[in-house]
Structures are given as structure tokens and as C-alpha cells.
Design a protein around this motif. Structure first.
Motif, PDB file in Angstrom:
ATOM      1  N   MET A   1      47.588 -36.072  61.737  1.00 58.76           N
ATOM      2  CA  MET A   1      48.769 -36.654  61.307  1.00 58.76           C
ATOM      3  C   MET A   1      49.545 -37.405  62.137  1.00 58.76           C
ATOM      4  SD  MET A   1      52.238 -34.417  59.737  1.00 58.76           S
ATOM      5  CE  MET A   1      52.532 -33.751  61.479  1.00 58.76           C
ATOM      6  N   ILE A   2      49.896 -38.605  61.649  1.00 59.15           N
ATOM      7  CA  ILE A   2      50.888 -39.509  62.768  1.00 59.15           C
ATOM      8  C   ILE A   2      52.213 -38.912  62.870  1.00 59.15           C
ATOM      9  CG2 ILE A   2      51.700 -41.844  62.860  1.00 59.15           C
ATOM     10  CD1 ILE A   2      48.585 -41.865  63.166  1.00 59.15           C
ATOM     11  N   VAL A   3      52.417 -38.814  64.180  1.00 58.88           N
ATOM     12  CA  VAL A   3      53.833 -38.319  64.462  1.00 58.88           C
ATOM     13  C   VAL A   3      54.789 -39.331  64.814  1.00 58.88           C
ATOM     14  CG1 VAL A   3      55.029 -37.005  66.145  1.00 58.88           C
ATOM     15  CG2 VAL A   3      52.936 -36.070  65.312  1.00 58.88           C
ATOM     16  N   CYS A   4      54.466 -40.358  65.654  1.00 57.76           N
ATOM     17  CA  CYS A   4      55.058 -41.403  66.048  1.00 57.76           C
ATOM     18  C   CYS A   4      54.509 -42.623  65.306  1.00 57.76           C
ATOM     19  CB  CYS A   4      54.962 -41.657  67.474  1.00 57.76           C
ATOM     20  SG  CYS A   4      55.886 -43.149  68.152  1.00 57.76           S
ATOM     21  N   VAL A   5      55.197 -43.172  64.284  1.00 53.68           N
ATOM     22  CA  VAL A   5      55.049 -44.177  63.426  1.00 53.68           C
ATOM     23  C   VAL A   5      54.815 -45.532  64.165  1.00 53.68           C
ATOM     24  CG1 VAL A   5      55.226 -45.457  61.138  1.00 53.68           C
ATOM     25  CG2 VAL A   5      55.347 -43.080  61.249  1.00 53.68           C
ATOM     26  N   CYS A   6      55.737 -45.770  64.941  1.00 48.74           N
ATOM     27  CA  CYS A   6      56.102 -47.051  65.599  1.00 48.74           C
ATOM     28  C   CYS A   6      54.983 -47.433  66.473  1.00 48.74           C
ATOM     29  CB  CYS A   6      57.333 -46.995  66.404  1.00 48.74           C
ATOM     30  SG  CYS A   6      58.865 -46.951  65.327  1.00 48.74           S
ATOM     31  N   HIS A   7      54.148 -46.100  67.384  1.00 51.73           N
ATOM     32  CA  HIS A   7      53.276 -46.509  68.203  1.00 51.73           C
ATOM     33  C   HIS A   7      51.753 -45.928  67.669  1.00 51.73           C
ATOM     34  CE1 HIS A   7      55.701 -48.190  71.082  1.00 51.73           C
ATOM     35  NE2 HIS A   7      56.635 -47.472  70.786  1.00 51.73           N
ATOM     36  N   ARG A   8      51.794 -45.473  66.374  1.00 54.79           N
ATOM     37  CA  ARG A   8      50.651 -44.874  65.952  1.00 54.79           C
ATOM     38  C   ARG A   8      50.021 -43.638  66.777  1.00 54.79           C
ATOM     39  NH1 ARG A   8      48.545 -45.898  61.391  1.00 54.79           N
ATOM     40  NH2 ARG A   8      46.424 -45.936  62.176  1.00 54.79           N
ATOM     41  N   VAL A   9      50.790 -42.605  67.035  1.00 56.31           N
ATOM     42  CA  VAL A   9      50.585 -41.383  67.957  1.00 56.31           C
ATOM     43  C   VAL A   9      50.303 -40.287  67.130  1.00 56.31           C
ATOM     44  CG1 VAL A   9      50.850 -40.299  70.076  1.00 56.31           C
ATOM     45  CG2 VAL A   9      51.561 -42.609  69.956  1.00 56.31           C
ATOM     46  N   SER A  10      49.171 -39.594  66.967  1.00 59.57           N
ATOM     47  CA  SER A  10      48.866 -38.635  66.313  1.00 59.57           C
ATOM     48  C   SER A  10      49.314 -37.301  66.756  1.00 59.57           C
ATOM     49  CB  SER A  10      47.583 -38.464  65.855  1.00 59.57           C
ATOM     50  OG  SER A  10      46.801 -38.004  66.805  1.00 59.57           O
ATOM     51  N   ASP A  11      49.465 -35.872  66.079  1.00 62.96           N
ATOM     52  CA  ASP A  11      49.562 -34.811  66.469  1.00 62.96           C
ATOM     53  C   ASP A  11      48.492 -34.400  67.418  1.00 62.96           C
ATOM     54  OD1 ASP A  11      47.878 -34.721  64.492  1.00 62.96           O
ATOM     55  OD2 ASP A  11      48.868 -32.766  63.699  1.00 62.96           O
ATOM     56  N   HIS A  12      47.282 -34.675  66.968  1.00 63.92           N
ATOM     57  CA  HIS A  12      46.256 -34.607  67.853  1.00 63.92           C
ATOM     58  C   HIS A  12      46.228 -34.974  69.389  1.00 63.92           C
ATOM     59  CE1 HIS A  12      44.155 -32.503  64.656  1.00 63.92           C
ATOM     60  NE2 HIS A  12      44.374 -33.585  63.878  1.00 63.92           N
ATOM     61  N   THR A  13      46.561 -36.315  69.310  1.00 64.40           N
ATOM     62  CA  THR A  13      46.688 -36.844  70.858  1.00 64.40           C
ATOM     63  C   THR A  13      47.784 -36.337  71.678  1.00 64.40           C
ATOM     64  OG1 THR A  13      46.106 -39.022  69.739  1.00 64.40           O
ATOM     65  CG2 THR A  13      47.534 -39.080  71.907  1.00 64.40           C
ATOM     66  N   ILE A  14      49.043 -35.941  70.836  1.00 67.46           N
ATOM     67  CA  ILE A  14      50.176 -35.329  71.764  1.00 67.46           C
ATOM     68  C   ILE A  14      49.605 -33.885  72.055  1.00 67.46           C
ATOM     69  CG2 ILE A  14      52.543 -34.221  71.591  1.00 67.46           C
ATOM     70  CD1 ILE A  14      52.995 -36.698  69.456  1.00 67.46           C
ATOM     71  N   ALA A  15      49.015 -33.023  71.166  1.00 67.43           N
ATOM     72  CA  ALA A  15      48.766 -31.867  71.567  1.00 67.43           C
ATOM     73  C   ALA A  15      47.683 -31.903  72.723  1.00 67.43           C
ATOM     74  CB  ALA A  15      47.851 -31.024  70.262  1.00 67.43           C
ATOM     75  N   ARG A  16      46.552 -32.857  72.863  1.00 62.51           N
ATOM     76  CA  ARG A  16      45.570 -32.879  73.814  1.00 62.51           C
ATOM     77  C   ARG A  16      46.184 -33.161  75.280  1.00 62.51           C
ATOM     78  NH1 ARG A  16      43.365 -37.721  74.392  1.00 62.51           N
ATOM     79  NH2 ARG A  16      43.301 -37.966  72.158  1.00 62.51           N
ATOM     80  N   CYS A  17      47.405 -34.194  74.992  1.00 71.35           N
ATOM     81  CA  CYS A  17      47.980 -34.472  76.336  1.00 71.35           C
ATOM     82  C   CYS A  17      48.797 -33.263  76.837  1.00 71.35           C
ATOM     83  CB  CYS A  17      48.944 -35.542  76.050  1.00 71.35           C
ATOM     84  SG  CYS A  17      48.061 -37.189  75.575  1.00 71.35           S
TER      85      CYS A  17
END
Length: 74
Positions: A1-17
Motif C-alpha cells: 500500500m502506498i503511504v506517501c502519495v507525493c513520493h510514492r513510498v509504500s508501507d513495505h519500503t518504510i517497514a524495511r527501512c
């Protein structure tokens, strides 16, 4: 799921980081999360917090004397 629409950052990317040990400020700097319109900040921070709190629990090591006998002898 996209969390940050402005920068197209997903929940998976945030969680991984977050699980890799990145601070939220570092995620903002690297990915741009919550740096434009700000609508995603509370959700992104909550996700980051959830992932970092699980990480802390996963890295707790028990002293060998406190381990069950089977685990201590393995």
C-alpha cells in the motif's frame, strides 16, 4: 500500500527501512516521506514505530543460565 502519495513510498519500503535500523528522520531524508504535503506523516511514523518496537524485542538475548535446559545445550 502506498503511504506517501507525493513520493510514492509504500508501507513495505518504510517497514524495511525501519527494521534495518533507520531513524524516521533518515527515512524522510532518503525517501522524502512526509516532506511535501504532510498528510502521510502520522501514518508513516506509526508504521515506523511499530516496526522498530518489534525489532527491539527480536534482538533481546537471554543469559545462557536463564535459557531452558534444551536450548542451553544446543
Amino acid at each position: 500500500m502506498i503511504v506517501c502519495v507525493c513520493h510514492r513510498v509504500s508501507d513495505h519500503t518504510i517497514a524495511r527501512c525501519a527494521r534495518s535500523g533507520m531513524a524516521f528522520d533518515d527515512i524522510q531524508l532518503e525517501l522524502g516521506v512526509a516532506t511535501q504535503c504532510g498528510q502521510c506523516e502520522s501514518g508513516a511514523r506509526a508504521l515506523w514505530s511499530e516496526c522498530t518496537s518489534h525489532q527491539a524485542v527480536a534482538h533481546i538475548q537471554l543469559h545462557p543460565a536463564k535459557l531452558p535446559a534444551q536450548a542451553a545445550s544446543a
